[in-house]
Design an enzyme around this catalytic site. Structure first.
Site, short mmCIF file in Angstrom:
data_model
loop_
_atom_site.label_atom_id
_atom_site.label_comp_id
_atom_site.label_asym_id
_atom_site.label_seq_id
_atom_site.Cartn_x
_atom_site.Cartn_y
_atom_site.Cartn_z
N TYR A 63 3.62 8.97 -11.37
CA TYR A 63 2.68 8.20 -10.54
C TYR A 63 1.87 7.23 -11.41
O TYR A 63 1.68 6.06 -11.07
CB TYR A 63 1.78 9.19 -9.80
CG TYR A 63 0.82 8.60 -8.81
CD1 TYR A 63 1.25 8.18 -7.55
CD2 TYR A 63 -0.55 8.52 -9.09
CE1 TYR A 63 0.36 7.68 -6.61
CE2 TYR A 63 -1.44 8.03 -8.16
CZ TYR A 63 -0.99 7.61 -6.92
OH TYR A 63 -1.90 7.12 -6.00
N ALA A 99 3.95 4.28 -12.46
CA ALA A 99 4.15 3.33 -11.36
C ALA A 99 2.87 2.53 -11.11
O ALA A 99 2.91 1.30 -10.95
CB ALA A 99 4.55 4.08 -10.09
N LYS A 100 1.73 3.20 -11.10
CA LYS A 100 0.48 2.53 -10.76
C LYS A 100 0.02 1.60 -11.89
O LYS A 100 -0.57 0.55 -11.64
CB LYS A 100 -0.61 3.56 -10.42
CG LYS A 100 -0.33 4.34 -9.13
CD LYS A 100 -0.21 3.42 -7.91
CE LYS A 100 -0.16 4.17 -6.61
NZ LYS A 100 0.04 3.29 -5.44
N ASN A 103 0.81 -1.23 0.00
CA ASN A 103 0.00 0.00 0.00
C ASN A 103 0.84 1.28 0.00
O ASN A 103 0.36 2.33 -0.45
CB ASN A 103 -0.91 -0.02 1.24
CG ASN A 103 -1.52 1.33 1.55
OD1 ASN A 103 -2.46 1.77 0.90
ND2 ASN A 103 -0.94 2.02 2.53
P1 NAP Z 1 -0.97 8.73 2.80
O1 NAP Z 1 -2.13 9.14 3.63
O2 NAP Z 1 -0.03 9.76 2.30
O3 NAP Z 1 -0.14 7.61 3.63
C1 NAP Z 1 1.00 7.07 3.05
C2 NAP Z 1 1.53 5.93 3.91
O4 NAP Z 1 2.64 5.36 3.22
C3 NAP Z 1 2.05 6.37 5.26
O5 NAP Z 1 1.81 5.33 6.20
C4 NAP Z 1 3.55 6.53 5.02
O6 NAP Z 1 4.35 6.35 6.20
C5 NAP Z 1 3.78 5.40 4.05
N1 NAP Z 1 4.98 5.55 3.23
C6 NAP Z 1 5.31 6.56 2.40
N2 NAP Z 1 6.51 6.33 1.83
C7 NAP Z 1 6.95 5.15 2.33
C8 NAP Z 1 8.12 4.37 2.15
N3 NAP Z 1 9.09 4.76 1.32
N4 NAP Z 1 8.24 3.21 2.83
C9 NAP Z 1 7.27 2.80 3.67
N5 NAP Z 1 6.13 3.48 3.88
C10 NAP Z 1 5.98 4.65 3.23
O7 NAP Z 1 -1.45 7.93 1.50
P2 NAP Z 1 -2.88 7.32 1.14
O8 NAP Z 1 -3.69 8.36 0.50
O9 NAP Z 1 -3.43 6.57 2.29
O10 NAP Z 1 -2.46 6.30 -0.01
C11 NAP Z 1 -2.17 4.92 0.26
C12 NAP Z 1 -1.99 4.19 -1.07
O11 NAP Z 1 -3.19 4.32 -1.84
C13 NAP Z 1 -0.88 4.76 -1.94
O12 NAP Z 1 -0.23 3.73 -2.63
C14 NAP Z 1 -1.62 5.64 -2.92
O13 NAP Z 1 -0.91 5.82 -4.10
C15 NAP Z 1 -2.88 4.84 -3.11
N6 NAP Z 1 -4.02 5.61 -3.60
C16 NAP Z 1 -4.48 6.68 -2.87
C17 NAP Z 1 -5.58 7.38 -3.35
C18 NAP Z 1 -6.16 8.54 -2.60
O14 NAP Z 1 -7.07 9.17 -3.15
N7 NAP Z 1 -5.73 8.84 -1.38
C19 NAP Z 1 -6.18 7.01 -4.56
C20 NAP Z 1 -5.67 5.94 -5.26
C21 NAP Z 1 -4.59 5.24 -4.77
P3 NAP Z 1 4.95 7.64 7.02
O15 NAP Z 1 3.78 8.48 7.42
O16 NAP Z 1 5.66 7.04 8.20
O17 NAP Z 1 5.88 8.35 6.09
#
Ligand code: NAP
Length: 247
Positions: A156, A159-160, A91
């Site tokens: 992005y 990657a996705k 994730n």
């Molecule tokens: P987020 O709130 O920014 O949280 C990101 C998480 O990833 C945090 O726990 C962070 O840890 C961790 N992280 C970042 N870089 C890392 C690394 N190099 N190694 C290990 N952990 C790392 O993101 P989110 O919105 O929940 O997104 C989660 C996933 O869903 C991502 O892959 C994102 O691309 C995908 N996604 C999100 C959305 C959206 O609308 N939010 C839509 C589609 C897909 P720290 O806080 O400790 O840095």
């Protein structure tokens, strides 16, 4: 239906946003959770405490999953702590949005490293353990952007989209073993990642979502639980959780 009680999951980036909801929803189903985080220890520790408060088991491990040694250590710590790995949720993800003309090589590489190369790092080390499970699951959190593209998001999106191809190919290779491999493609979900977008851009996006709202992290987490519990015959798929924005 697969019994999840006492199974063990590693959730990368499991401390915040979508990953935190996945950790919590799996924990509610009796899964022991290894919560991976990168930089915010106190947030990960709070997540562990929250899971323990509902009677679950959780353990936080710092690892930058784009670093292969860190990823190896993450899996080792999971096995040391809980003795097995049944579920791997890839994730962890970041954005560094810029139009291609302004995109630096560093921003290109960083996003590919954290969102895509990390998946090689975690999966290659976790796979021997997943193969020992009677219900191994690999779930990759991709994105609608990997399917439809996104303005200012070439890094992005690459990657996705890469995650989707990887998911289908690994699913083929592992099908006979019983380990399933699927991608979840969320649309726009209300987390800090999306909150970082300019308000007018976000309003424009929501106005195009047929359901006219952002999704919640819990709605994505429900998809993960579904694939873990009821997904024994589902592999190589993309589960779109996007309010109808991409069909
Ligand atoms: P987020 O709130 O920014 O949280 C990101 C998480 O990833 C945090 O726990 C962070 O840890 C961790 N992280 C970042 N870089 C890392 C690394 N190099 N190694 C290990 N952990 C790392 O993101 P989110 O919105 O929940 O997104 C989660 C996933 O869903 C991502 O892959 C994102 O691309 C995908 N996604 C999100 C959305 C959206 O609308 N939010 C839509 C589609 C897909 P720290 O806080 O400790 O840095």
């Amino acid at each position: 239906m697969t019994e999840l009680n006492n199974k063990v999951a590693i959730v990368t980036g499991g401390s915040r946003g979508i990953g935190a909801a996945i950790s919590m929803e799996l924990a509610k189903n009796g899964v022991k959770i290894v919560i991976n985080y990168n930089s915010k220890k106190e947030v990960a520790d709070k997540m562990v405490a929250d899971i323990k408060e509902i009677g679950g088991e959780a353990y936080a491990v710092q690892a930058d999953v784009s670093n292969s040694k860190d990823a190896e250590n993450l899996v080792k710590e999971a096995v040391n702590q809980f003795g097995r790995v049944d579920i791997l949720v890839n994730n962890a993800g970041i954005t560094r949005d810029r139009t291609f003309k302004k995109l630096s090589e560093e921003d290109w590489r960083k996003v590919i490293d954290v969102n895509l190369n990390s998946v090689y790092n975690t999966t290659s080390v976790a796979l021997p353990h997943l193969l020992e499970s009677d219900a191994g699951r690999i779930i990759n959190i991709s994105s609608i952007i990997g399917q439809a593209g996104g303005f200012g998001q070439t890094n992005y999106a690459a990657a996705k989209a890469g995650l989707i191809g990887y998911t289908k190919s690994l699913a083929l290779e592992l099908a006979k073993s019983g380990v399933t491999v699927n991608a979840i493609c969320p649309g726009f979900i209300g987390t800090e990642m999306v909150a970082a977008m300019p308000e007018n851009v976000l309003e424009g996006i929501v106005s195009k979502v047929p359901q006219r709202r952002l999704g919640t992290p819990e709605e994505v987490a429900s998809g993960v639980v579904f694939l873990c519990k009821d997904g024994a015959y589902i592999t190589g798929q993309q589960l779109n959780i996007n309010g109808g924005l991409y069909m």
